[in-house]
Scaffold this motif. Structure first.
Motif, PDB file in Angstrom:
ATOM      1  N   LEU A 148       0.820  -1.211   0.000  1.00  8.36           N
ATOM      2  CA  LEU A 148       0.000   0.000   0.000  1.00  8.36           C
ATOM      3  C   LEU A 148       0.853   1.258   0.000  1.00  8.36           C
ATOM      4  CD1 LEU A 148      -2.771   1.452   0.339  1.00  8.36           C
ATOM      5  CD2 LEU A 148      -2.441   1.201   2.826  1.00  8.36           C
ATOM      6  N   ILE A 149       1.912   1.284   0.795  1.00 14.63           N
ATOM      7  CA  ILE A 149       2.742   2.479   0.928  1.00 14.63           C
ATOM      8  C   ILE A 149       3.367   2.846  -0.415  1.00 14.63           C
ATOM      9  CG2 ILE A 149       4.779   3.439   2.063  1.00 14.63           C
ATOM     10  CD1 ILE A 149       4.158   1.554   4.419  1.00 14.63           C
ATOM     11  N   GLU A 150       3.895   1.852  -1.118  1.00 18.20           N
ATOM     12  CA  GLU A 150       4.498   2.087  -2.427  1.00 18.20           C
ATOM     13  C   GLU A 150       3.467   2.631  -3.415  1.00 18.20           C
ATOM     14  OE1 GLU A 150       6.331  -0.656  -6.051  1.00 18.20           O
ATOM     15  OE2 GLU A 150       6.774  -1.212  -3.965  1.00 18.20           O
ATOM     16  N   CYS A 151       2.279   2.062  -3.390  1.00 16.66           N
ATOM     17  CA  CYS A 151       1.237   2.467  -4.337  1.00 16.66           C
ATOM     18  C   CYS A 151       0.703   3.858  -4.023  1.00 16.66           C
ATOM     19  CB  CYS A 151       0.106   1.435  -4.339  1.00 16.66           C
ATOM     20  SG  CYS A 151       0.606  -0.201  -4.954  1.00 16.66           S
ATOM     21  N   VAL A 152       0.508   4.172  -2.747  1.00 14.37           N
ATOM     22  CA  VAL A 152       0.036   5.506  -2.351  1.00 14.37           C
ATOM     23  C   VAL A 152       1.065   6.564  -2.739  1.00 14.37           C
ATOM     24  CG1 VAL A 152      -0.438   6.999  -0.364  1.00 14.37           C
ATOM     25  CG2 VAL A 152      -1.486   4.734  -0.507  1.00 14.37           C
ATOM     26  N   ASP A 153       2.343   6.275  -2.506  1.00 17.80           N
ATOM     27  CA  ASP A 153       3.404   7.218  -2.869  1.00 17.80           C
ATOM     28  C   ASP A 153       3.416   7.467  -4.374  1.00 17.80           C
ATOM     29  OD1 ASP A 153       4.124   7.441  -0.240  1.00 17.80           O
ATOM     30  OD2 ASP A 153       5.892   6.153  -0.383  1.00 17.80           O
ATOM     31  N   ALA A 154       3.186   6.398  -5.144  1.00 17.29           N
ATOM     32  CA  ALA A 154       3.186   6.538  -6.603  1.00 17.29           C
ATOM     33  C   ALA A 154       1.942   7.286  -7.088  1.00 17.29           C
ATOM     34  CB  ALA A 154       3.261   5.164  -7.263  1.00 17.29           C
ATOM     35  N   ALA A 155       0.821   7.062  -6.427  1.00 17.81           N
ATOM     36  CA  ALA A 155      -0.439   7.686  -6.853  1.00 17.81           C
ATOM     37  C   ALA A 155      -0.412   9.200  -6.694  1.00 17.81           C
ATOM     38  CB  ALA A 155      -1.608   7.096  -6.063  1.00 17.81           C
ATOM     39  N   LYS A 156       0.192   9.685  -5.635  1.00 22.25           N
ATOM     40  CA  LYS A 156       0.301  11.124  -5.373  1.00 22.25           C
ATOM     41  C   LYS A 156      -1.045  11.827  -5.467  1.00 22.25           C
ATOM     42  CE  LYS A 156       5.036  11.224  -7.150  1.00 22.25           C
ATOM     43  NZ  LYS A 156       5.945  11.719  -8.222  1.00 22.25           N
ATOM     44  N   GLY A 157      -2.099  11.147  -5.020  1.00 23.89           N
ATOM     45  CA  GLY A 157      -3.423  11.747  -4.999  1.00 23.89           C
ATOM     46  C   GLY A 157      -4.117  11.812  -6.340  1.00 23.89           C
ATOM     47  N   ARG A 158      -3.532  11.203  -7.386  1.00 25.50           N
ATOM     48  CA  ARG A 158      -4.114  11.287  -8.738  1.00 25.50           C
ATOM     49  C   ARG A 158      -5.161  10.224  -9.012  1.00 25.50           C
ATOM     50  NH1 ARG A 158       0.996  10.660 -12.329  1.00 25.50           N
ATOM     51  NH2 ARG A 158       1.585   9.309 -10.555  1.00 25.50           N
ATOM     52  N   ILE A 159      -5.277   9.235  -8.135  1.00 23.16           N
ATOM     53  CA  ILE A 159      -6.228   8.144  -8.328  1.00 23.16           C
ATOM     54  C   ILE A 159      -6.629   7.616  -6.958  1.00 23.16           C
ATOM     55  CG2 ILE A 159      -4.450   6.327  -8.443  1.00 23.16           C
ATOM     56  CD1 ILE A 159      -6.122   4.991 -10.665  1.00 23.16           C
ATOM     57  N   SER A 160      -7.849   7.122  -6.840  1.00 23.03           N
ATOM     58  CA  SER A 160      -8.304   6.562  -5.567  1.00 23.03           C
ATOM     59  C   SER A 160      -7.571   5.252  -5.288  1.00 23.03           C
ATOM     60  CB  SER A 160      -9.809   6.318  -5.601  1.00 23.03           C
ATOM     61  OG  SER A 160     -10.517   7.533  -5.658  1.00 23.03           O
ATOM     62  N   VAL A 161      -7.173   5.065  -4.035  1.00 19.71           N
ATOM     63  CA  VAL A 161      -6.447   3.859  -3.637  1.00 19.71           C
ATOM     64  C   VAL A 161      -7.169   3.185  -2.473  1.00 19.71           C
ATOM     65  CG1 VAL A 161      -4.265   2.895  -2.811  1.00 19.71           C
ATOM     66  CG2 VAL A 161      -4.245   4.879  -4.352  1.00 19.71           C
ATOM     67  N   HIS A 162      -7.643   1.973  -2.692  1.00 21.88           N
ATOM     68  CA  HIS A 162      -8.221   1.142  -1.640  1.00 21.88           C
ATOM     69  C   HIS A 162      -7.332  -0.083  -1.462  1.00 21.88           C
ATOM     70  CE1 HIS A 162     -12.644   2.721  -2.210  1.00 21.88           C
ATOM     71  NE2 HIS A 162     -11.756   3.697  -2.144  1.00 21.88           N
ATOM     72  N   MET A 163      -7.595  -0.877  -0.447  1.00 18.69           N
ATOM     73  CA  MET A 163      -6.804  -2.103  -0.267  1.00 18.69           C
ATOM     74  C   MET A 163      -7.651  -3.191   0.364  1.00 18.69           C
ATOM     75  SD  MET A 163      -4.497  -2.127   3.165  1.00 18.69           S
ATOM     76  CE  MET A 163      -4.816  -3.882   3.255  1.00 18.69           C
ATOM     77  N   ASP A 164      -7.252  -4.449   0.128  1.00 20.03           N
ATOM     78  CA  ASP A 164      -7.811  -5.565   0.885  1.00 20.03           C
ATOM     79  C   ASP A 164      -6.692  -6.545   1.219  1.00 20.03           C
ATOM     80  OD1 ASP A 164      -7.350  -7.289  -1.272  1.00 20.03           O
ATOM     81  OD2 ASP A 164      -9.447  -7.734  -1.639  1.00 20.03           O
ATOM     82  N   GLY A 165      -6.956  -7.396   2.202  1.00 23.78           N
ATOM     83  CA  GLY A 165      -5.970  -8.397   2.580  1.00 23.78           C
ATOM     84  C   GLY A 165      -5.480  -8.244   4.005  1.00 23.78           C
ATOM     85  N   GLY A 166      -5.854  -9.189   4.857  1.00 19.69           N
ATOM     86  CA  GLY A 166      -5.303  -9.246   6.213  1.00 19.69           C
ATOM     87  C   GLY A 166      -6.024  -8.440   7.255  1.00 19.69           C
ATOM     88  N   ILE A 167      -7.080  -7.716   6.887  1.00 18.38           N
ATOM     89  CA  ILE A 167      -7.822  -6.904   7.863  1.00 18.38           C
ATOM     90  C   ILE A 167      -8.589  -7.834   8.799  1.00 18.38           C
ATOM     91  CG2 ILE A 167      -9.652  -5.205   8.193  1.00 18.38           C
ATOM     92  CD1 ILE A 167      -7.249  -3.955   6.905  1.00 18.38           C
ATOM     93  N   ARG A 168      -8.262  -7.799  10.069  1.00 14.95           N
ATOM     94  CA  ARG A 168      -8.934  -8.647  11.053  1.00 14.95           C
ATOM     95  C   ARG A 168      -9.438  -7.865  12.264  1.00 14.95           C
ATOM     96  NH1 ARG A 168      -8.678 -10.949   7.061  1.00 14.95           N
ATOM     97  NH2 ARG A 168      -7.660 -12.923   6.551  1.00 14.95           N
ATOM     98  N   LYS A 169      -9.014  -6.601  12.398  1.00 20.87           N
ATOM     99  CA  LYS A 169      -9.384  -5.770  13.539  1.00 20.87           C
ATOM    100  C   LYS A 169      -9.683  -4.358  13.050  1.00 20.87           C
ATOM    101  CE  LYS A 169      -5.382  -6.211  15.607  1.00 20.87           C
ATOM    102  NZ  LYS A 169      -4.669  -6.998  14.578  1.00 20.87           N
ATOM    103  N   GLY A 170     -10.434  -3.626  13.868  1.00 16.72           N
ATOM    104  CA  GLY A 170     -10.686  -2.235  13.539  1.00 16.72           C
ATOM    105  C   GLY A 170      -9.410  -1.420  13.507  1.00 16.72           C
ATOM    106  N   THR A 171      -8.437  -1.781  14.337  1.00 19.19           N
ATOM    107  CA  THR A 171      -7.154  -1.071  14.329  1.00 19.19           C
ATOM    108  C   THR A 171      -6.415  -1.285  13.013  1.00 19.19           C
ATOM    109  OG1 THR A 171      -6.183  -2.963  15.518  1.00 19.19           O
ATOM    110  CG2 THR A 171      -6.847  -1.057  16.832  1.00 19.19           C
ATOM    111  N   ASP A 172      -6.635  -2.436  12.363  1.00 17.18           N
ATOM    112  CA  ASP A 172      -6.031  -2.667  11.040  1.00 17.18           C
ATOM    113  C   ASP A 172      -6.602  -1.684  10.022  1.00 17.18           C
ATOM    114  OD1 ASP A 172      -4.682  -4.838  12.137  1.00 17.18           O
ATOM    115  OD2 ASP A 172      -6.112  -6.322  11.383  1.00 17.18           O
ATOM    116  N   ILE A 173      -7.914  -1.442  10.104  1.00 21.87           N
ATOM    117  CA  ILE A 173      -8.535  -0.456   9.214  1.00 21.87           C
ATOM    118  C   ILE A 173      -7.894   0.918   9.441  1.00 21.87           C
ATOM    119  CG2 ILE A 173     -10.683   0.708   8.564  1.00 21.87           C
ATOM    120  CD1 ILE A 173     -12.198  -1.747   9.624  1.00 21.87           C
ATOM    121  N   PHE A 174      -7.735   1.270  10.708  1.00 23.44           N
ATOM    122  CA  PHE A 174      -7.149   2.560  11.079  1.00 23.44           C
ATOM    123  C   PHE A 174      -5.738   2.695  10.514  1.00 23.44           C
ATOM    124  CE2 PHE A 174      -4.949   5.550  13.799  1.00 23.44           C
ATOM    125  CZ  PHE A 174      -5.890   6.539  14.064  1.00 23.44           C
TER     126      PHE A 174
END
Length: 384
Positions: free
Chosen positions: A286-312
């Motif tokens: 995610l970090i690599e993709c967000v840095d590359a996006a530079k706000g020019r495209i929406s970035v979502h993610m999935d994979g490994g979310i098991r807690k609300g703190t993971d979402i945060f």
């Protein structure tokens, strides 16, 4: 509690042997006990040596939350916008197929649970119910995305797109990481085949058709491994007004290509660790993709979310929204629609509580500065 969320009060079950379910691990444990070994292996396993699937969750442990004090969070809001609709909190249900193997109501139960909790849902090409039935179960309360593969049968692919749009889907999630399926040892050992009586109406496959082939061989027959950026995005744009998202991006290079080809968003995903084993955990990619996006495209993610703190943590690192797949399956196996509702409620309560304790009154307040990470020198430092 602070932030206006209800207090969770653990209580003993009414029956002596009733399992008390308080977290995702509890739901998974009950689900595993109810599922057959073959179904359990299909849902829970990743590819080959299970490195990526395990790191998808463990990678979150590298981060520490920076709690704040004396912040007025009495008017805290978890709401955000996704696929053109306000949702209760930044979570959606990923396109997970074969949900009726976990519970007879399958995608219908998941859709109803999403509608009740106020979050969006993506429908798998391998849904056991037609798109119109899944969307109908939501009673117009949420928005949907249609997951799609590139297909050799272009006429069928076009029918899927047109039907999804006609029934109200707002986006296509083009799953682009699967020119071939990953090597899933447990499926091969078990000679996994879709249970008798379950069909894939989106793909126009009957139960009889499906039972004559393995999951792997069936996928190979319909999937087009000659797909490419220029052809696919242009072809889709000519046939639909729905948003086009690319699911399966894990690199800066592909993030840039999605931008160049005019895609509406990317879903940073490694297919739940079911494709190429050894690729990064999605929270790391995610970090690599967000840095590359530079706000020019929406970035979502999935994979490994098991807690609300993971979402945060994911939002703090730049994701606008996150999606979960296996937790919905575990919720279904646990208790159908009520099980999915319970799973979603746990994630919601944990996320809201985390926001309150970190002094964030809105989703926009969640930033990198809310996190710390241990440096190579052993010093914990705030992320900026």
């Amino acid at each position: 509690m602070s932030g206006g969320a209800p207090v969770l009060i653990p209580v003993n079950g009414e029956k002596k042997d009733e399992t008390i379910v308080l977290c995702m691990e509890d739901i998974k444990a009950v689900a595993d006990s109810k599922l057959s070994e073959v179904a359990r292996d299909f849902y829970n396993s990743g590819s080959t040596y299970q490195i990526t699937i395990n790191e998808n969750s463990s990678a979150f442990n590298k981060y520490r939350l920076r709690s704040r004090v004396l912040v007025d969070v009495s008017k805290l809001s978890t709401e955000t916008t996704c696929l053109g609709r306000s949702i209760r909190f930044p979570l959606g249900i990923s396109p997970a197929g074969l949900q009726s193997m976990a519970h007879p109501d399958g995608e219908l139960a998941t859709s109803r649970a999403c509608a009740k909790l106020g979050i969006n849902m993506a429908i798998s090409s391998f849904s056991n119910y037609p798109v119109e039935d899944v969307i109908g179960a939501g009673e117009g309360k949420i928005n949907y995305a249609m997951q799609l593969y590139t297909m050799k049968d272009r006429a069928l692919q076009e029918r899927i797109i047109r039907n999804a749009e006609a029934k109200g889907c707002k986006a296509i999630f083009l799953t682009a990481d699967s020119p071939v399926l990953g090597v899933r040892y447990n499926e091969w050992r078990n000679d996994f085949r879709t249970p008798e009586g379950l069909s894939f109406p989106v793909l126009e496959w009957t139960s009889e058709n499906i039972r004559q082939q393995t999951h792997d061989s069936g996928f190979t027959k319909f999937n087009d491994d000659s797909h490419n950026w220029t052809r696919e995005i242009k072809w889709l744009r000519e046939r639909t007004k729905m948003q086009i998202w690319i699911k399966g991006v894990v690199t800066a290079e592909d993030t840039e290509l999605a931008i160049q080809h005019g895609c509406d968003g990317i879903l940073v995903s490694n297919h739940g660790g079911r494709q190429l084993d050894g690729v990064p955990a999605t929270i790391d990619a995610l970090i690599e993709c967000v840095d590359a996006a530079k706000g020019r495209i929406s970035v979502h993610m999935d994979g490994g979310i098991r807690k609300g703190t993971d979402i945060f943590i994911a939002l703090a690192l730049g994701a606008e929204c996150v999606w979960v797949g296996r937790p919905a399956i575990w919720g279904l196996a646990y208790d159908g629609q009520k099980g999915v509702e319970k799973m979603l409620s746990m994630l919601y309560e944990d996320f809201r509580r985390c926001m309150a304790l970190c002094g964030c009154n809105s989703v926009k307040d969640i930033k990198k500065s809310c996190l710390s990470r241990m440096g190579l020198d052993g010093v914990l430092r705030r992320m900026d």
